[in-house]
Design a protein around this motif. Structure first.
Motif, mmCIF file in Angstrom:
data_model
loop_
_atom_site.group_PDB
_atom_site.id
_atom_site.type_symbol
_atom_site.label_atom_id
_atom_site.label_comp_id
_atom_site.label_asym_id
_atom_site.label_seq_id
_atom_site.Cartn_x
_atom_site.Cartn_y
_atom_site.Cartn_z
ATOM 1 N N GLN A 1 -17.793 67.963 -45.625
ATOM 2 C CA GLN A 1 -16.971 68.375 -44.501
ATOM 3 C C GLN A 1 -15.510 68.028 -44.796
ATOM 4 O O GLN A 1 -15.212 67.183 -45.622
ATOM 5 N N THR B 1 -20.466 72.701 -38.055
ATOM 6 C CA THR B 1 -20.389 73.980 -38.762
ATOM 7 C C THR B 1 -19.930 75.101 -37.838
ATOM 8 O O THR B 1 -20.140 75.044 -36.617
ATOM 9 N N GLN C 1 -13.841 73.738 -37.511
ATOM 10 C CA GLN C 1 -14.843 74.682 -37.993
ATOM 11 C C GLN C 1 -15.704 75.197 -36.842
ATOM 12 O O GLN C 1 -16.042 76.382 -36.792
#
Length: 355
Positions: free
Chosen positions: A81, A228, A258
């Motif tokens: 990440q 995500t 994100q």
């Protein structure tokens, strides 16, 4: 007298640097090993000679003399990440600026055994200290069970723990995002949280709730994501459905950029646009955030400063100092994804329909 074979050049030695700089071998040694008691002009002369000659110290020999390899070990569970990856970059840059290198171990799982093995490997490499990224509960718990022969510093954006730690002030960052939306006239702010086992995610929830409470606004129920875009997309679909059912959804703060990207896509599919219908704020300030549609308002974490403070804390520990550092302050970056609350969603009196 030793005669070297023709065509064979010997490795540069400290004596070569000493001869070029016009100082003693001992003075070169003090400069190379970071000894503080060297006159600035002399240090500059030696460093210039090192650059001109292209001299590289023999780290193995230096370690035998000084007991230091000028290396830090860094152990983490995941760097897939943006936040963890940028933390690693910030640490490496700060270590290099301080004259240290960084040896990295990425674990498959954050068990105490895996952490212990990683620390043992670093000890075998004679690292000067170990830094550990512990934003998830399993990693933090494992670190509690690990003893190290060298200083251990926890790098985690969630705040202080028992061990010496550095981090970004996640609570303040969430409060900045929430306050920005409230100041635009939104009567409440919805949230899309990160994973339940993430200290960063929990601190962002705490900041969001605290700011709503301070404003006398309600805290609606929140979906969780996994950092995500796909989980942000799912949250966007859920919030759009809640809006169709009559809930007032005009502002959303997401736990990272994100997920904000996924939510923006879902809103667009539902015929909702930011900021006309729903204002959106992320967290992290991805390099791509200014190029989202629309450009994303977000909270920026200063990973370079995080790395600098982590190295500062490690060096203090090596000197035997008990240094306690304040969390790194975040910054709100306002772009085009946020705007005033829709007029139809702001009646003159009454509480939001989501309360």
């Amino acid at each position: 007298m030793t005669v070297e074979p023709e065509g064979v050049s010997r490795a540069l030695a400290m004596s070569d640097v000493a001869a070029r700089a016009g100082v003693s071998h001992q003075t070169v040694s003090r400069v190379v090993n970071g000894h503080p008691h060297v006159a600035p002009q002399t240090r500059e002369r030696v460093e210039r000679a090192i650059r001109e000659l292209g001299y590289r110290p023999n780290t193995a020999a230096r370690a035998l003399v000084t007991g230091s390899t000028r290396t830090f070990g860094f152990v983490t569970v995941t760097i897939n990440q943006y936040g963890p990856a940028q933390t690693l970059v910030g640490l490496e840059q700060a270590a290099r600026s301080a004259g240290y290198s960084l040896s990295v171990t990425v674990l498959d799982e954050a068990t105490a055994e895996a952490m212990h093995d990683a620390v043992d490997r670093f000890a075998a490499q004679s690292v000067d200290a170990v830094l550990a990224l512990a934003t998830y509960d399993d990693a933090a718990e494992a670190l509690h069970l690990v003893s190290t022969p060298v200083p251990l510093v926890t790098v985690q954006s969630g705040g202080a723990v028992e061990e010496p730690a550095v981090g970004v002030d996640q609570v303040t960052g969430a409060r900045l995002a929430t306050r920005h939306l409230l100041d635009l006239g939104h009567r409440t702010v919805h949230h899309v949280a990160g994973p339940a086992d993430s200290k960063e995610a929990r601190d962002r929830i705490a900041g969001w709730q605290a700011e709503l409470c301070a404003a006398g606004a309600c805290a609606p129920g929140y979906p969780r994501g996994d950092w995500t875009p796909s989980s942000g997309y799912a949250a966007g679909r859920e919030l759009a459905a809640r809006r169709r059912a009559g809930e007032e959804v005009t502002a959303v703060f997401l736990a990272n950029d994100q997920m904000a990207l996924g939510l923006l896509a879902a809103l667009h599919e539902e015929g909702l646009e930011a900021p006309r219908d729903v204002s959106v704020v992320g967290f992290d300030d991805l390099p791509e955030a200014p190029y989202f549609t629309p450009p994303l308002t977000t909270v920026r974490q200063d990973f370079a400063e995080l790395g600098r403070r982590a190295v500062q804390l490690v060096l203090a520990r090596l000197r035997g100092e008990d240094l306690r550092l304040e969390p790194v302050p975040p910054a709100l970056l306002v772009r085009s994804s946020t705007g005033p609350a829709p007029v139809t969603a702001v009646p003159a009196h009454g509480r939001p329909s989501s309360c």
